[in-house]
Scaffold this motif. Structure first.
Motif, PDB file in Angstrom:
ATOM      1  N   ASP A 177       0.804  -1.220   0.000  1.00  0.00           N
ATOM      2  CA  ASP A 177       0.000   0.000   0.000  1.00  0.00           C
ATOM      3  C   ASP A 177       0.839   1.273   0.000  1.00  0.00           C
ATOM      4  OD1 ASP A 177      -2.626  -1.466   0.290  1.00  0.00           O
ATOM      5  OD2 ASP A 177      -1.547  -2.175   2.045  1.00  0.00           O
ATOM      6  N   VAL A 178       1.840   1.358   0.862  1.00  0.00           N
ATOM      7  CA  VAL A 178       2.723   2.525   0.828  1.00  0.00           C
ATOM      8  C   VAL A 178       3.656   2.469  -0.378  1.00  0.00           C
ATOM      9  CG1 VAL A 178       4.553   3.755   2.055  1.00  0.00           C
ATOM     10  CG2 VAL A 178       2.520   2.991   3.290  1.00  0.00           C
ATOM     11  N   PRO A 179       4.202   1.291  -0.745  1.00  0.00           N
ATOM     12  CA  PRO A 179       4.993   1.255  -1.985  1.00  0.00           C
ATOM     13  C   PRO A 179       4.221   1.705  -3.217  1.00  0.00           C
ATOM     14  CG  PRO A 179       5.528  -0.652  -0.660  1.00  0.00           C
ATOM     15  CD  PRO A 179       4.395   0.051   0.040  1.00  0.00           C
ATOM     16  N   VAL A 180       2.963   1.282  -3.377  1.00  0.00           N
ATOM     17  CA  VAL A 180       2.236   1.731  -4.568  1.00  0.00           C
ATOM     18  C   VAL A 180       1.890   3.211  -4.456  1.00  0.00           C
ATOM     19  CG1 VAL A 180      -0.199   1.312  -3.919  1.00  0.00           C
ATOM     20  CG2 VAL A 180       0.558   0.945  -6.279  1.00  0.00           C
ATOM     21  N   THR A 181       1.747   3.715  -3.235  1.00  0.00           N
ATOM     22  CA  THR A 181       1.551   5.155  -3.056  1.00  0.00           C
ATOM     23  C   THR A 181       2.769   5.913  -3.572  1.00  0.00           C
ATOM     24  OG1 THR A 181       0.104   4.833  -1.138  1.00  0.00           O
ATOM     25  CG2 THR A 181       1.188   6.972  -1.332  1.00  0.00           C
ATOM     26  N   ALA A 182       3.951   5.420  -3.219  1.00  0.00           N
ATOM     27  CA  ALA A 182       5.182   6.056  -3.705  1.00  0.00           C
ATOM     28  C   ALA A 182       5.293   5.941  -5.220  1.00  0.00           C
ATOM     29  CB  ALA A 182       6.399   5.414  -3.029  1.00  0.00           C
ATOM     30  N   MET A 183       5.003   4.770  -5.766  1.00  0.00           N
ATOM     31  CA  MET A 183       5.104   4.565  -7.217  1.00  0.00           C
ATOM     32  C   MET A 183       4.099   5.422  -7.974  1.00  0.00           C
ATOM     33  SD  MET A 183       7.621   2.528  -7.629  1.00  0.00           S
ATOM     34  CE  MET A 183       8.537   1.152  -6.934  1.00  0.00           C
ATOM     35  N   TRP A 184       2.887   5.516  -7.461  1.00  0.00           N
ATOM     36  CA  TRP A 184       1.873   6.382  -8.093  1.00  0.00           C
ATOM     37  C   TRP A 184       2.358   7.825  -8.089  1.00  0.00           C
ATOM     38  CZ3 TRP A 184      -3.597   5.459  -9.409  1.00  0.00           C
ATOM     39  CH2 TRP A 184      -4.296   6.633  -9.691  1.00  0.00           C
ATOM     40  N   PHE A 185       2.858   8.272  -6.924  1.00  0.00           N
ATOM     41  CA  PHE A 185       3.305   9.658  -6.807  1.00  0.00           C
ATOM     42  C   PHE A 185       4.439   9.946  -7.783  1.00  0.00           C
ATOM     43  CE2 PHE A 185       5.389  13.356  -5.125  1.00  0.00           C
ATOM     44  CZ  PHE A 185       4.343  14.145  -4.666  1.00  0.00           C
ATOM     45  N   LEU A 186       5.398   9.032  -7.875  1.00  0.00           N
ATOM     46  CA  LEU A 186       6.520   9.236  -8.783  1.00  0.00           C
ATOM     47  C   LEU A 186       6.068   9.193 -10.236  1.00  0.00           C
ATOM     48  CD1 LEU A 186       9.175   7.073  -6.915  1.00  0.00           C
ATOM     49  CD2 LEU A 186       9.083   9.561  -7.015  1.00  0.00           C
ATOM     50  N   SER A 187       5.093   8.335 -10.553  1.00  0.00           N
ATOM     51  CA  SER A 187       4.544   8.301 -11.915  1.00  0.00           C
ATOM     52  C   SER A 187       3.873   9.623 -12.246  1.00  0.00           C
ATOM     53  CB  SER A 187       3.540   7.149 -12.054  1.00  0.00           C
ATOM     54  OG  SER A 187       4.142   5.905 -11.823  1.00  0.00           O
ATOM     55  N   ALA A 188       3.102  10.140 -11.301  1.00  0.00           N
ATOM     56  CA  ALA A 188       2.400  11.404 -11.520  1.00  0.00           C
ATOM     57  C   ALA A 188       3.389  12.559 -11.682  1.00  0.00           C
ATOM     58  CB  ALA A 188       1.450  11.676 -10.353  1.00  0.00           C
ATOM     59  N   TRP A 189       4.399  12.583 -10.845  1.00  0.00           N
ATOM     60  CA  TRP A 189       5.407  13.652 -10.913  1.00  0.00           C
ATOM     61  C   TRP A 189       6.135  13.608 -12.260  1.00  0.00           C
ATOM     62  CZ3 TRP A 189      10.291  13.947  -7.294  1.00  0.00           C
ATOM     63  CH2 TRP A 189      10.866  15.220  -7.399  1.00  0.00           C
ATOM     64  N   ALA A 190       6.556  12.403 -12.659  1.00  0.00           N
ATOM     65  CA  ALA A 190       7.261  12.270 -13.938  1.00  0.00           C
ATOM     66  C   ALA A 190       6.358  12.683 -15.102  1.00  0.00           C
ATOM     67  CB  ALA A 190       7.734  10.832 -14.119  1.00  0.00           C
ATOM     68  N   PHE A 191       5.091  12.284 -15.053  1.00  0.00           N
ATOM     69  CA  PHE A 191       4.170  12.642 -16.129  1.00  0.00           C
ATOM     70  C   PHE A 191       4.006  14.160 -16.227  1.00  0.00           C
ATOM     71  CE2 PHE A 191      -0.118  13.771 -17.533  1.00  0.00           C
ATOM     72  CZ  PHE A 191      -0.120  13.210 -18.801  1.00  0.00           C
ATOM     73  N   LEU A 192       3.794  14.817 -15.095  1.00  0.00           N
ATOM     74  CA  LEU A 192       3.595  16.264 -15.114  1.00  0.00           C
ATOM     75  C   LEU A 192       4.829  16.970 -15.660  1.00  0.00           C
ATOM     76  CD1 LEU A 192       1.479  18.391 -14.406  1.00  0.00           C
ATOM     77  CD2 LEU A 192       2.479  18.540 -12.116  1.00  0.00           C
ATOM     78  N   LYS A 193       6.012  16.469 -15.317  1.00  0.00           N
ATOM     79  CA  LYS A 193       7.252  17.074 -15.810  1.00  0.00           C
ATOM     80  C   LYS A 193       7.482  16.774 -17.290  1.00  0.00           C
ATOM     81  CE  LYS A 193      10.921  16.957 -13.117  1.00  0.00           C
ATOM     82  NZ  LYS A 193      11.173  18.362 -12.826  1.00  0.00           N
ATOM     83  N   SER A 194       6.805  15.743 -17.805  1.00  0.00           N
ATOM     84  CA  SER A 194       6.999  15.385 -19.213  1.00  0.00           C
ATOM     85  C   SER A 194       6.128  16.212 -20.157  1.00  0.00           C
ATOM     86  CB  SER A 194       6.677  13.904 -19.424  1.00  0.00           C
ATOM     87  OG  SER A 194       5.279  13.675 -19.415  1.00  0.00           O
TER      88      SER A 194
END
Length: 600
Positions: A177-194
């Motif tokens: 649950d916390v690992p997927v929270t981190a992965m989701w957050f990093l995916s979202a951050w990378a997407f916004l920066k892209s």
């Protein structure tokens, strides 16, 4: 607009992450939850594959080997369990089967592996990747906040996420649950920066971040199925924020559709993400279609667990629509809830003023005084907060697990609370200006801001660090604290970890070879208690009241008949041991007074 984080920002974010890791490492006395015990078992089995890979790589990649080592817990992707297993093999202190022959029964196929580094207990070694990822998320939240919302908002957002009793409790577990929270957050951050801001050219940096989005989303999907909801969210956000660039008009003999530039991240999601997903899940290697079909079907038809909510025990759909929103309002620290409300109102006001300025000149002056934010960024944060909650809010989606199933929306709620902290600081500045020049100096403003931060963070930090062992039973002061569990009829705990609170009593008080009904604690959890030296090895675990000498009853409304049966059959009126933080029982230990097989 975007502000590139500086080296100093990176240092601050890293310091917060290290502090978070220190807090987690100093509070490892958290019992093993039901889910975590299954993943302990899976991690141990998957770890055996590494040995085969080193010895016979060709054989390790065969279908027979994959089926042998990865058959267990195939309803979830393998990546987290592979990490937990690798960490366990490298850092765990194993039992010596020669010195302790009895320990063979505690290991997969009766074969404890050799100790390598032996730095940590077996459970801590398995938990280590989750602890590190949870701490890295603090770093990511802070830098995201700096880049898109400002340093003041970023600081509170990171601290607000750090001091979430439920999230902090979940951060200890070798779960998803916390690992997927981190992965989701990093995916979202990378997407916004892209995605370049409207009108800005695409650069090599955007291309790199697009590729990073594809990789991160692949890792997220390999962690838990929550991540399947991110691509639709990203598409809706892009389509809406670029809505003025869409057009459909008649040209010549046909219609011509004009669309805005498609983010490269979408192509990465279509090409890179599936490759990462496939490569990191061995069960897909030999039967990708078959296993993926089974996997999706499993979760689409997931069984319903019962939920106790405001005095009603919900056993089947429809479940209450407000459940995740109300539960979060009751289980996120009250100061953070207040700032989230303030930040939400501030962002809503900004949106209304900017929308009005397009139609009314009188609103242009107000709009010019608003903070400069990248177009679409606020909506992006809001959607990443809302969608995880909304998915669980659907009345036919199983409502179980307390607050963990929408946890990946909470860091974005903390970012919105960070905006609320800015509202507070702006209010203090306005008050200081009214009080006179002596109160509006830089030193006074800094001191006032530090005091405000302390007043809003300290209660959350206190609540978090005093609920480390029973974080899933935390309710904030607005809800009435732990008393809400009894007075309002709310779920008390979720995952069988409360047995940990009774292990001292079991070890000290029970006669040799006592047969203990562990109730909601699983065999795999008991196994790890033995392996970590937390439970006497002569204790015999059973899950049958008739053959038990003691019952460790985990207080769930749906199981109260078990406690009543023990009380009646064993003719006892009071439990022998009670774990009751703030007077609210979480676990009752019942002890048979008459030997088994004899009538009282």
């Amino acid at each position: 607009m975007r502000v590139a984080p500086t080296r100093r920002d990176a240092v601050v974010g890293a310091a917060l992450a290290v502090l978070h890791l220190a807090f987690l490492a100093s509070t490892l006395d958290v019992g093993f939850s039901r889910d975590e015990s299954f993943y302990f078992n899976a991690a141990e089995q998957y770890a055996g594959w590494y040995d085969l890979l080193l010895k016979e790589p060709g054989k390790a990649l065969s279908k027979e080997a994959v089926d042998q080592f990865f058959a267990y817990n195939g309803e979830h992707p393998a990546l987290p369990k592979m990490l937990y297993g690798a960490s366990w093999r490298l850092f765990g202190r194993m039992h010596d089967p020669v010195a302790e022959p009895f320990s063979r029964a505690w290991y997969f196929q009766g074969n404890p592996p050799d100790t390598l580094l032996g730095w940590f207990s077996e459970s801590t070694a398995m938990r280590l990747p989750a602890l590190l990822l949870a701490s890295f998320l603090v770093f990511a939240v802070y830098l995201f906040g700096v880049e898109f919302l400002g340093r003041r908002a970023a600081l509170f957002a990171a601290l607000g996420w750090m001091f979430q009793p439920h999230a902090f409790w979940h951060s200890h577990f070798a779960c998803f649950d916390v690992p997927v929270t981190a992965m989701w957050f990093l995916s979202a951050w990378a997407f916004l920066k892209s995605v370049p801001p409207p009108g800005a050219p695409r650069t090599r940096s955007h291309v790199r971040w697009a590729l990073a989005t594809g990789v991160m989303l692949g890792l997220a999907l390999n962690t838990k199925h929550n991540a399947f909801f991110f691509p639709p969210l990203a598409f809706v956000w892009w389509a809406w924020t670029r809505r003025r660039e869409w057009s459909l008009r008649l040209e010549g003999a046909g219609l011509r559709l004009r669309i805005p530039p498609v983010p490269l991240a979408f192509f990465a999601m279509l090409l890179v993400t599936p490759a990462v997903y496939y490569l990191l899940w061995p069960k897909l290697w030999h039967d990708p279609v078959g296993h993926l079909k089974w996997y999706l079907s499993f979760h689409a038809k997931h069984e319903y667990y019962w939920v106790y909510y405001f005095g009603t025990l919900y056993t089947k759909p429809p479940f209450p629509l407000p459940f995740p929103f109300v539960m979060s309002a009751m289980t996120i620290p009250g100061t953070t809830v207040l700032l989230f409300a303030a930040g939400s109102l501030r962002l809503l006001r900004e949106w209304v003023v900017r929308a009005a300025s397009r139609f009314a000149a009188s609103a242009s002056g107000l709009a010019s005084r608003l903070p400069v934010r990248e177009p679409g960024m606020v909506l992006f944060v809001f959607l990443n907060f809302l969608i995880p909650f909304a998915v669980i809010a659907h009345p036919k989606v199983p409502h179980f697990g307390g607050t963990k199933h929408w946890l990946h929306g909470v860091p974005f709620a903390c970012l919105m609370a960070g905006v609320g902290f800015e509202v507070l600081l702006d209010g203090l500045k306005a008050l200081a200006d009214r009080l006179g020049r002596a109160f509006s100096t830089k030193g006074v403003r800094v001191a006032g801001g530090a005091l405000a931060l302390l007043l809003f963070v300290a209660p959350a930090a206190y609540d978090t660090l005093t609920h480390t062992a029973d974080g899933s039973s935390y309710y904030n002061a607005f809800a009435g604290g732990r008393a809400a569990m009894g007075e309002l009829g709310m779920q008390r705990e979720f995952w069988g970890n409360s047995s940990y609170s009774a292990l001292g009593w079991v070890n000290e008080e029970l006669p040799p070879n006592s047969r203990v009904h562990f109730h909601d604690t699983t065999w795999d959890a008991v196994r790890m208690y033995w392996r970590d030296g937390l439970l006497r090895r002569d204790v015999i675990p059973v899950w049958d009241l008739g053959s038990a000498d003691e019952l460790l009853f985990h207080w769930h409304k749906e199981f109260t008949d078990i406690e009543a049966e023990a009380r009646d059959d064993w003719r006892v009126d009071l439990p022998a041991f009670v774990s009751a933080p703030d007077g609210v029982p979480l676990l009752d230990a019942w002890r048979r007074e008459t030997p088994r097989g004899k009538t009282p």
